[in-house]
Design a protein around this motif. Structure first.
Motif, PDB file in Angstrom:
ATOM      1  N   ASP A   1       0.936  -1.139  -0.187  1.00 52.35           N
ATOM      2  CA  ASP A   1      -0.001   0.138  -0.025  1.00 52.35           C
ATOM      3  C   ASP A   1       0.942   1.443  -0.052  1.00 52.35           C
ATOM      4  N   GLY A   2       2.012   1.065  -0.363  1.00 48.71           N
ATOM      5  CA  GLY A   2       3.139   2.209  -0.314  1.00 48.71           C
ATOM      6  C   GLY A   2       3.664   2.601   0.970  1.00 48.71           C
ATOM      7  N   VAL A   3       3.214   2.022   2.053  1.00 44.58           N
ATOM      8  CA  VAL A   3       3.746   2.381   3.386  1.00 44.58           C
ATOM      9  C   VAL A   3       5.323   2.056   3.372  1.00 44.58           C
TER      10      VAL A   3
ATOM     11  N   GLY B 227      13.653  -2.011  16.795  1.00 46.42           N
ATOM     12  CA  GLY B 227      12.602  -1.450  16.610  1.00 46.42           C
ATOM     13  C   GLY B 227      12.038  -1.422  15.057  1.00 46.42           C
ATOM     14  N   ILE B 228      10.962  -0.915  14.777  1.00 47.16           N
ATOM     15  CA  ILE B 228      10.111  -0.836  13.626  1.00 47.16           C
ATOM     16  C   ILE B 228       9.534   0.635  13.283  1.00 47.16           C
ATOM     17  N   LEU B 229      10.033   1.113  12.087  1.00 47.45           N
ATOM     18  CA  LEU B 229       9.130   2.704  11.905  1.00 47.45           C
ATOM     19  C   LEU B 229       8.349   2.476  10.736  1.00 47.45           C
ATOM     20  N   TRP B 230       6.873   2.774  10.690  1.00 49.03           N
ATOM     21  CA  TRP B 230       6.207   2.776   9.447  1.00 49.03           C
ATOM     22  C   TRP B 230       5.723   4.207   9.199  1.00 49.03           C
ATOM     23  N   THR B 231       6.021   4.581   7.985  1.00 58.69           N
ATOM     24  CA  THR B 231       5.625   6.197   7.594  1.00 58.69           C
ATOM     25  C   THR B 231       4.736   6.071   6.339  1.00 58.69           C
ATOM     26  N   PRO B 232       3.608   7.024   6.310  1.00 54.70           N
ATOM     27  CA  PRO B 232       2.756   7.107   5.125  1.00 54.70           C
ATOM     28  C   PRO B 232       3.437   7.182   3.871  1.00 54.70           C
ATOM     29  N   ALA B 233       2.617   6.547   2.770  1.00 60.44           N
ATOM     30  CA  ALA B 233       3.253   6.354   1.581  1.00 60.44           C
ATOM     31  C   ALA B 233       3.781   8.110   1.102  1.00 60.44           C
TER      32      ALA B 233
END
Length: 244
Positions: A11-13, A25-31
């Motif tokens: 979904d592009g994240v 750790g894990i970081l997710w940011t919007p597309a």
């Protein structure tokens, strides 16, 4: 903070794994985002990031769809992090009590939760220090889920967290009630009414103890894993109101 992997989800994240002083750790940011976005710190039970990854990634992608970054770090003593003897003994005592059908004593709960809170909260604050220096993230910060006692302590000591969503589904030491009275940020608390591992009355008493002027209790029928899908939508609306 050192990023170790990077991938685009379907979904592009953007998902990036990192280490911070040897803590994974894990970081997710919007597309796509035209400006720095708010951050939601995702809590989780002490089962290890690898085991919790599918649920954490799903939560993070919902956050990204709403325009928020999301991040999580491995809890002390979990996953590939070093164990410590006191925590291992507390887990053993807990399993023995549950297997015997005996009440879980306050002593077991204190030994299980309080050292975890003492270790995890400063690490979460250090993670915020690093994450909020990134150009994609501008705050404010929310806290969502995980061990409720960790969330309580963070809500008291961390001024950058402006709203929190708690899941009343973990053991709570009696000592945390005094800290709960010091919580003043807006709260969204989820309670599964028939949670087999949770003391319902204790959860209700804890909610009553919170000092926040704005606090909402969402109680649903069903056990620990029976959280209805719309509960996530309600939580999303809560964070949308307070982080935007």
């Amino acid at each position: 903070m050192r990023f170790t992997t990077e991938q685009r989800l379907n979904d592009g994240v953007l998902e990036r794994e990192f280490t911070l002083d040897e803590i994974p750790g894990i970081l997710w940011t919007p597309a796509s985002a035209s400006a720095p976005v708010p951050l939601i710190l995702l809590g989780h039970p002490p089962l290890g990031l690898h085991k919790m990854y599918p649920r954490l990634a799903a939560r993070a992608r919902h956050c990204a769809a709403d325009g928020f970054a999301a991040a999580t770090i491995e809890l002390p003593g979990s996953g590939d992090r070093p164990r410590w003897a006191a925590a291992e003994q507390a887990h053993t005592d807990l399993r023995r009590a549950l297997k015997a059908g005996a009440p879980v004593s306050d002593e077991i709960i204190d030994a299980l939760i309080l050292p975890l809170v003492d270790k995890a909260v400063p690490e979460s604050q250090a993670a915020l220090d690093a994450l909020l220096t990134l150009p994609q993230i501008g705050g404010p910060v929310g806290y969502s889920g995980g061990v409720i006692s960790i969330g309580i302590r963070l809500a008291v000591v961390e001024p950058r967290i402006v709203a929190a969503g708690f899941f009343a589904g973990s053991f709570v030491p009696r000592a945390m009630f005094e800290e709960a009275r010091q919580v003043t940020i807006p709260l969204h608390v989820l309670l599964q009414w028939d949670d087999e591992g949770n003391d319902r009355q204790l959860a209700l008493d804890l909610f009553d103890a919170f000092g926040s002027k704005e606090k909402t209790l969402h109680a649903n029928m069903g056990g620990h894993t029976g959280v209805p899908q719309f509960a996530g939508q309600d939580a999303a609306g809560f964070f949308a109101r307070h982080l935007r």
